[in-house]
Write a protein that holds these residues in place. Structure first.
Motif, short mmCIF file in Angstrom:
data_model
loop_
_atom_site.label_atom_id
_atom_site.label_comp_id
_atom_site.label_asym_id
_atom_site.label_seq_id
_atom_site.Cartn_x
_atom_site.Cartn_y
_atom_site.Cartn_z
N ARG A 237 116.12 70.75 3.69
CA ARG A 237 117.09 71.31 4.43
C ARG A 237 116.52 71.11 5.87
O ARG A 237 117.56 70.52 6.58
CB ARG A 237 117.11 72.82 4.36
CG ARG A 237 117.78 73.45 3.05
CD ARG A 237 117.80 74.85 3.46
NE ARG A 237 117.04 75.71 3.08
CZ ARG A 237 116.37 75.92 1.92
NH1 ARG A 237 116.93 75.53 0.65
NH2 ARG A 237 115.22 76.62 1.65
N GLU A 238 115.23 70.67 5.81
CA GLU A 238 114.70 70.64 7.40
C GLU A 238 114.93 69.09 7.88
O GLU A 238 115.34 68.99 9.05
CB GLU A 238 113.23 70.90 7.42
CG GLU A 238 112.79 71.94 8.42
CD GLU A 238 111.29 72.19 8.24
OE1 GLU A 238 110.64 71.45 8.32
OE2 GLU A 238 111.09 73.34 7.74
N ASP A 239 114.58 68.34 7.06
CA ASP A 239 114.76 66.86 7.08
C ASP A 239 115.09 66.11 5.84
O ASP A 239 114.30 65.60 5.23
CB ASP A 239 113.40 66.47 7.86
CG ASP A 239 113.74 64.72 8.53
OD1 ASP A 239 114.70 64.13 7.93
OD2 ASP A 239 112.76 64.30 8.80
N GLY B 123 113.03 73.45 0.80
CA GLY B 123 112.89 73.77 2.14
C GLY B 123 112.70 72.34 3.08
O GLY B 123 113.41 72.42 4.09
N CYS B 124 111.99 71.51 2.64
CA CYS B 124 111.76 70.37 3.27
C CYS B 124 113.25 69.43 3.35
O CYS B 124 113.50 68.98 4.44
CB CYS B 124 110.94 69.43 2.76
SG CYS B 124 109.20 69.76 2.68
#
Ligand SMILES: Nc1ncnc2c1ncn2[C@@H]1O[C@H](COP(=O)(O)OP(=O)(O)OP(=O)(O)O)[C@@H](O)[C@H]1O
Ligand SMILES: O=C(O)[C@@H](O)C(=O)CO
Length: 423
Positions: free
Chosen positions: A305-307, A302-303
């Motif tokens: 994907r975010e940044d 998830g991290c």
């Protein structure tokens, strides 16, 4: 064909020495475990100038540590190596019975060599030896945090006293004054009858001292020490750039920290202010290992994907965590297993760069990834470098760069600055 063969008693120690050898112009490969399983030299790459065999023998039963080290020596000889280096920890991590003395004795016997030097000094990381006493920065070894190490508590600083019960050889010492008198004086002291058949502890407080000792021991088939002694070796590639392996290229990254050392805890504290992070919860791991690992992997992906520019940090012990003692080896094993499973799942999910903290943790991760060899690349800090490998995950091979960081190495910002060395 490799000329120099080294045997390291743990994984981060192997990459520590290999980092130094690359800096000295040796194209260096770390072989994970005894090459060819001890049967042949099949796994030793012919294009390497130096091969470092990474064992997990520091705290193994002494018979096993000796057998694996001798098997590694035989494989290195079969691959063409002519000089040998036994790498142990710069804080001389060992128990009253070994394994530094017994392994040094066995390697000397196998080579038919009478004696050798004992040089754990590594001034770049604060380890110096004076009057045969080992210092860690300003503290004597037995007044440093190593006093309470869960596996190898170091309760004396005098290397002669630590070594004597571990070896069948006499223990001799060469004082600092002799080292300062130059390589000729050290060589003369080592050739004296009382030193020839002994394990000789040599004082060293500076890099120049280590260069002097390396020059004085160039004739010995085997030297022993931490990575500092390799400062005085010179490989065939004067330009260290050409000795380095190339990095994998861009891709997702993560920090997996299983180390409980003071330096790592400070690095975790610093990184948590900058990177997205998740602490392991040993209780949750015990209740549902698979579920907990799946949650950590989902967090990391998830991290990404975010940044994609900010590697997530998954850690076992931070500044706020009570330092685990030796009371619960089950929990330590569980933490290692969880981080190793995170590593394989993250590589399968696309991770291309993993920074792993802790010697035992690194052993667990590298083994789980099925990595056979590590090719040392760009340096990050004294004793820490990126290393290129092929990880096996989900039945296929994935190129990955690993940085294996020994617990007490690196500055406070290492988890956030290490990535710059990849570009
Ligand atoms: N919070 C925790 N609870 C239980 N075990 C833990 C915890 N944090 C770390 N450990 C365990 O402690 C051990 C740490 O050893 P490791 O060699 O990986 O790092 P280190 O302590 O920095 O030592 P080194 O100097 O050899 O790198 C591992 O077995 C790890 O699983
Ligand atoms: O020499 C050191 O301190 C390190 O390479 C080490 O051995 C880490 O376990």
């Amino acid at each position: 064909m490799p000329h120099l063969g080294a045997i390291a008693d743990d994984f981060t120690g192997a990459t520590d020495l290999a980092t130094m050898l690359v800096a000295r112009g040796f194209r260096t490969v770390v072989a994970v475990g005894v090459p060819g399983g001890g049967q042949d030299a099949a796994d030793v790459p012919a294009e390497a100038d130096a091969v470092v065999v990474a064992l997990k023998s520091r705290t193994a039963p002494t018979g096993q540590a000796v057998a694996e080290s001798v098997a590694a020596l035989r494989a290195l000889r079969a691959a063409g190596c002519e000089r040998f280096y036994f790498k142990y920890c710069s804080t001389f991590d060992s128990t009253p019975r070994g394994n530094i003395g017994p392994v040094a004795d066995a390697l000397l016997d196998e080579l038919g060599a009478p004696g050798t030097v004992v040089v754990p000094a590594f001034p770049a990381t604060g380890r110096t030896v004076y009057r045969a006493r080992l210092f860690v920065h300003d503290d004597l070894l037995d007044e440093s945090p190593m006093r309470d190490h869960p596996l190898t508590p170091m309760r004396d600083s005098h290397l002669g006293r630590l070594l004597a019960p571990q070896t069948v050889r006499a223990v001799h010492r060469v004082p600092h004054e002799t080292v300062r008198a130059g390589a000729g004086a050290v060589r003369e002291a080592l050739d004296a009858p009382q030193a020839r058949d002994a394990l000789t502890v040599v004082d060293a407080t500076t890099d120049d001292d280590l260069r002097t000792i390396a020059a004085a021991t160039a004739h010995l088939p085997l030297v022993t020490g931490a990575a500092g002694l390799a400062l005085g070796l010179t490989g065939p590639h004067g330009d260290q750039e050409s000795a380095r392996a190339r990095a994998t290229g861009r891709g997702p990254a993560a920090v997996l920290s299983g180390s409980a050392s003071a330096a790592t805890r400070a690095q975790v504290g610093h990184a948590r202010r900058v990177l997205p992070s998740r602490a392991l919860d040993p209780q949750a791991l015990r209740a549902d290992l698979e579920g907990a690992v799946a949650g950590l992997v989902a967090f990391a992906t998830g991290c990404w994907r975010e940044d994609p520019g900010r590697p997530p940090l998954i850690y076992a012990t931070g500044e706020e965590t009570a330092v685990p003692g030796s009371a619960d080896p089950g929990a330590a094993q569980l933490v290692e297993t969880a981080l190793a499973r995170c590593a394989t799942a993250l590589v399968a999910a696309g991770a291309r760069h993993l920074l792993v903290a802790g010697g035992e943790t690194s052993g667990a991760v590298v083994t789980a990834l099925g990595a056979r060899t590590l090719r040392i690349g760009a340096p990050i800090a004294p004793g820490v470098a990126w290393a290129h490998t092929e990880a096996v995950s989900d039945g296929s091979a994935h190129p990955v760069d690993l940085a294996l960081k020994s617990g007490n190495f690196g500055g406070t910002d290492l988890f956030t600055t290490a990535w710059g060395a990849l570009s």
